[in-house]
Write a protein that holds these residues in place. Structure first.
Motif, PDB file in Angstrom:
ATOM      1  N   LEU A   1       0.828  -1.208   0.000  1.00  0.00           N
ATOM      2  CA  LEU A   1       0.000   0.000   0.000  1.00  0.00           C
ATOM      3  C   LEU A   1       0.863   1.259   0.000  1.00  0.00           C
ATOM      4  O   LEU A   1       0.515   2.258  -0.628  1.00  0.00           O
ATOM      5  N   LEU A   2       2.013   1.217   0.707  1.00  0.00           N
ATOM      6  CA  LEU A   2       2.935   2.366   0.719  1.00  0.00           C
ATOM      7  C   LEU A   2       3.485   2.632  -0.683  1.00  0.00           C
ATOM      8  O   LEU A   2       3.597   3.784  -1.111  1.00  0.00           O
TER       9      LEU A   2
ATOM     10  N   PHE B   1       2.005   1.894  -3.524  1.00  0.00           N
ATOM     11  CA  PHE B   1       0.944   2.437  -4.363  1.00  0.00           C
ATOM     12  C   PHE B   1       0.607   3.889  -4.009  1.00  0.00           C
ATOM     13  O   PHE B   1       0.186   4.657  -4.866  1.00  0.00           O
ATOM     14  N   SER B   2       0.803   4.243  -2.735  1.00  0.00           N
ATOM     15  CA  SER B   2       0.466   5.606  -2.320  1.00  0.00           C
ATOM     16  C   SER B   2       1.409   6.638  -2.926  1.00  0.00           C
ATOM     17  O   SER B   2       1.053   7.799  -3.089  1.00  0.00           O
ATOM     18  N   VAL B   3       2.643   6.216  -3.269  1.00  0.00           N
ATOM     19  CA  VAL B   3       3.587   7.156  -3.899  1.00  0.00           C
ATOM     20  C   VAL B   3       3.567   7.044  -5.429  1.00  0.00           C
ATOM     21  O   VAL B   3       4.223   7.823  -6.107  1.00  0.00           O
TER      22      VAL B   3
ATOM     23  N   VAL C   1      -6.376   5.998  -8.634  1.00  0.00           N
ATOM     24  CA  VAL C   1      -6.866   5.047  -7.633  1.00  0.00           C
ATOM     25  C   VAL C   1      -7.507   3.834  -8.310  1.00  0.00           C
ATOM     26  O   VAL C   1      -7.285   2.699  -7.913  1.00  0.00           O
TER      27      VAL C   1
ATOM     28  N   VAL D   1      -4.892   1.465  -9.723  1.00  0.00           N
ATOM     29  CA  VAL D   1      -4.244   0.717  -8.641  1.00  0.00           C
ATOM     30  C   VAL D   1      -5.182  -0.362  -8.095  1.00  0.00           C
ATOM     31  O   VAL D   1      -4.796  -1.516  -7.918  1.00  0.00           O
TER      32      VAL D   1
END
Length: 416
Positions: free
Chosen positions: A345-346, A348-350, A355, A358
């Motif tokens: 998740l980290l 994908f967050s950067v 959204v 992803v």
């Protein structure tokens, strides 16, 4: 008073007898099928490999101890000079490591820890080293991990003591159930999948074995436990059907990380998509047991508190408890998967992707399907188990004496 009991006992007896037959007709063949499945699919150990691949855990591992650690300039380290891409600035750790097990016990070698390595070594520390017999002598051993046997065993002992101190006999039985679960996983489920058996069938048989043994062991051979088993079984069937449908529909392969890719390369015959579905079933089973047992217990306690309660009253009251349980359990499941996938998740967050891109990528879609299918099964288990439990106690199958209509009428008038 006596008249009211006899008045009601006539119609209740055939209903309870009928219900006992239904539960027996489902659970006895189910248990027999599970035992037959265990016998037919029993693997007799993991398949033998001709030689170790030298990849991942499939390497020869030995124990070792760090005897000396020095801080040196990375530019002075020979290993760094050979790798021009690596950063040569800063201080490196140069550790002298002595092998303490295996054919080369007493041999020492040097390990270099660069500044960007998250693991640091200290003098006297126990470590795990990999042995590569084909490599030149000076490169045969390398540090791959630290030896963490002592803290893990200490934590396990502390866990067992807490469970027994609070749960007493139930706690002891729960620990026995945990040992059986671990045994079924390591002796049956994993080797059977590696032998090439259908992963879904193996998961159903293995998961059902775990469910039957642990539930009856921890909660006794009673009508209450049978209702919980039946509720869990119905929910597992629903999870299996939904999982099969959406994994196929979303075209999920299950081959999304290094571990599954490695398993697939070592054992090409394994159906990786089936392994994904098996993981959904086994992952949901633990929380399912919790929900079905809690709901069944709630109905029994409500009946004991008010022996005059009807099926409708019991169902309505227990469902209020169940709705609270649903809210917390669904959140628990989502957070459990999110916690396990936090590094992902980290990443994908950067990422610069949207959204939706992803969320629908196979790596994330796999976790979404796993979480939502498991959650649907959990939510469905609450009304199913509650309805079954309320039916069993209100027909007198549980051994609770049902009260007559006149008793219920007096109860209502007293409340007014």
């Amino acid at each position: 008073m006596d008249h009211s009991h006899s008045h009601h006992h006539g119609p209740a007896a055939p209903v309870s007898k009928h219900l006992r037959k239904i539960i027996g007709a489902v659970l006895i063949p189910f248990a027999t099928a599970v035992v037959a499945g265990l016998i037919v699919l029993w693997p007799g150990g993991a398949p033998e490999q001709d030689e170790q691949t030298g990849v991942g855990f499939d390497r020869q591992m030995e124990k070792a101890r760090v005897t000396k650690v020095e801080e040196v300039n990375c530019k002075d380290v020979h290993a760094q000079q050979q790798n021009n891409d690596a950063a040569t600035d800063g201080q490196c750790q140069q550790a002298t490591v002595e092998v303490t097990t295996g054919p080369h016990q007493g041999r020492t070698f040097t390990a270099v820890i660069t500044p960007d390595d998250t693991r640091r070594l200290s003098t006297g520390q126990n470590v795990v080293v990999a042995y590569a017999p084909q490599a030149p002598e000076e490169l045969q051993y390398s540090v791959v991990d630290v030896d963490r046997n002592f803290p893990i065993i200490l934590l396990a002992v502390f866990f067992a003591l807490v469970v027994v101190a609070v749960g007493r006999l139930r706690g002891v039985l729960a620990l026995v159930g945990l040992a059986i679960t671990f045994a079924v996983l390591t002796l049956f489920i994993l080797p059977a999948i590696l032998q090439g058996s259908n992963p879904l069938v193996v998961a159903v048989v293995g998961g059902s074995t775990i469910m039957l043994v642990t539930l009856y062991l921890c909660h006794g051979l009673t009508a209450r436990t049978s209702v919980a088993v039946l509720g869990t079984l119905i929910s597992l069937v629903l999870i299996g059907l939904l999982g099969s449908l959406f994994i196929a529909w979303a075209k999920l392969t299950g081959n999304t990380n290094d571990q599954t890719a490695l398993v697939h390369s070592l054992y090409p015959d394994i159906e990786i998509r089936g392994v994904l579905l098996a993981s959904v079933l086994i992952g949901s089973l633990g929380v399912l047991d919790d929900v079905t047992v809690t709901q069944t217990s709630a109905v029994w306690e409500l009946k004991q508190a008010d022996p005059t309660a009807t099926w409708r009253t019991l169902y309505t009251s227990a469902m209020r408890i169940g709705r609270d349980h649903i809210a917390s359990v669904v959140n628990t499941l989502v957070l459990a998967y999110a916690g396990a996938a936090l590094p992902l998740l980290l990443l994908f967050s950067v990422a610069q992707a949207s959204v939706s891109t992803v969320a629908t990528s196979e790596l994330v879609a796999e976790e979404i399907v796993r979480t939502l299918v498991g959650s649907i099964g959990l939510v469905a288990s609450v009304p199913v188990t509650t309805g079954l439990a309320a039916l069993v106690v209100s027909t007198g199958l549980s051994g609770t004496e049902p009260s007559g209509p006149s008793g219920r009428g007096r109860r209502r008038r007293a409340k007014r």
